[in-house]
Scaffold this active site. Sequence first.
Site, PDB file in Angstrom:
ATOM      1  N   ARG A 147      -2.298  47.966   9.594  1.00  0.00           N
ATOM      2  CA  ARG A 147      -0.991  47.564   8.954  1.00  0.00           C
ATOM      3  C   ARG A 147       0.342  48.445   9.917  1.00  0.00           C
ATOM      4  NH1 ARG A 147      -4.635  49.491   5.340  1.00  0.00           N
ATOM      5  NH2 ARG A 147      -5.608  47.597   3.689  1.00  0.00           N
ATOM      6  N   LYS A 171      -4.557  52.951   2.962  1.00  0.00           N
ATOM      7  CA  LYS A 171      -4.135  52.646   1.503  1.00  0.00           C
ATOM      8  C   LYS A 171      -5.060  53.890   0.808  1.00  0.00           C
ATOM      9  CE  LYS A 171      -2.160  48.232   0.896  1.00  0.00           C
ATOM     10  NZ  LYS A 171      -2.353  46.974   0.326  1.00  0.00           N
ATOM     11  N   HIS A 241       1.862  41.746  10.029  1.00  0.00           N
ATOM     12  CA  HIS A 241       0.836  41.251   9.126  1.00  0.00           C
ATOM     13  C   HIS A 241      -0.052  40.113   9.730  1.00  0.00           C
ATOM     14  CE1 HIS A 241      -1.151  43.663   6.067  1.00  0.00           C
ATOM     15  NE2 HIS A 241      -1.656  42.350   5.441  1.00  0.00           N
ATOM     16  N   ARG A 244      -2.450  41.393  12.316  1.00  0.00           N
ATOM     17  CA  ARG A 244      -3.664  41.862  11.491  1.00  0.00           C
ATOM     18  C   ARG A 244      -4.401  40.746  11.368  1.00  0.00           C
ATOM     19  NH1 ARG A 244      -5.449  46.229   8.432  1.00  0.00           N
ATOM     20  NH2 ARG A 244      -6.027  45.689   6.235  1.00  0.00           N
ATOM     21  N   HIS A 267     -10.885  47.336   3.975  1.00  0.00           N
ATOM     22  CA  HIS A 267     -10.776  46.623   2.814  1.00  0.00           C
ATOM     23  C   HIS A 267     -11.773  47.265   1.601  1.00  0.00           C
ATOM     24  CE1 HIS A 267      -9.113  42.519   4.460  1.00  0.00           C
ATOM     25  NE2 HIS A 267      -8.088  43.371   4.354  1.00  0.00           N
ATOM     26  N   TYR A 276     -10.903  35.174   5.850  1.00  0.00           N
ATOM     27  CA  TYR A 276     -10.907  35.081   7.121  1.00  0.00           C
ATOM     28  C   TYR A 276     -11.905  33.962   7.694  1.00  0.00           C
ATOM     29  CZ  TYR A 276      -7.410  38.774   6.989  1.00  0.00           C
ATOM     30  OH  TYR A 276      -6.280  39.599   6.969  1.00  0.00           O
TER      31      TYR A 276
END
Length: 295
Positions: A147, A171, A241, A244, A267, A276
Site C-alpha cells: 500500500r 494494517k 492501489h 497493488r 490480507h 483477483y
Amino acid sequence: MNNEIEEYMNFLVVEKGLAVNSSKAYRRDLKKYQDYLQKVELLKNWEQVNKAHVLAFLHYLHDLGRASTSVSRMLSSVRSFHQFLVREKFTSADPTLHVDRPRLERRLPKVLSMKEVDTLLELPASNSPLDRRNKAMLELLYATGMRVTELCSIKLSDLHLSMGFVQCLGKGNKERIIPLGNHAVEAMEKYLNESRSQLVKKEHEFVFVNHHGRSLSRQGFWKILKKLADDAEIEKELTPHMLRHSFATHLLENGADLRAVQEMLGHADISTTQIYTHVTKMRMKDVYTKFHPRA
C-alpha cells in the site's frame, strides 16, 4: 455523546494499535452517525438509540447516493462502536445486533496490463536523484504490492537487499516479509548508493524522501505517480492501489499460489484475495474473444 466517541477512539489507537489513517476514518464515520442521531432523530444519548434509528441512518445514507460499499463500511464502524459501548457498560443493548449489511455490488479491481507496467517502469530513465528515487519507488511498489502508506513508511532498517526481501508494517501493525526481484533490488541499490544522500538534508531513517529531503508523504507520491502516468501516456486513471492490484493479478496469471499472494498482500481473509482470481478469468475471456478464430 462526544465523550463516548473519544473513549472509543482512545481504545482503538492505544489498545488495538489502529493506524492513524484508519482511526481518522472511524472518527469521520461516527461523527456523521452522531450528527444524524442528534439533528434528525433528536436523540441526546447513546442509550436512546434502537434498531429503527440505525436502519433509518442507513436509509439516509442510501438516499444521499452513497454506494453500498460505503454504507456497509459505515455500518461496520457503527456496529463495532455499539459493541464497545455495551462491553464498557455505557449502554445496556446493541441496536445493530440484527441489522444486516447491504448487498454489495462486486466490482472487479482495475489493473494495468504487463505492457503498461513495463512502459511505466522504463520511464524514469535519467540518472538524476529524483528520477532514481521514482524508479526505485515504482519497482518496489510493483515488486511487493505494498500500500502507498506502507511504501512511504519504509525505513532503512526494513530493507534487506542482499538477501532479497523487505519487512513491511501493514494494517493493525502486522509485520510481513515480502521477497524482492532483481529489478527492484537493483533500482533500490542505485537510489540508496548514488542518490538518497544528495536529497537528504538532515539524516533520518525513512527510505523515500521529497525534494526537501524530508520523508515523502502519500499525497506527494500520488502527484509523482500522476505525472509519470501522463508521461507514459497511460489512459487509465492510475492510482497507487492499481499497482497493488496489478501485482496480485499478474502473479496469479503466471501461476502463483493464492495463499502466497494473500500473505504478500497482508490480507487477513483469503476471500479478499480471491477477487483477483475473478480478474484473471475475465482477462482470459477477453484474450480468448480477441484471438480465437471461432470466438
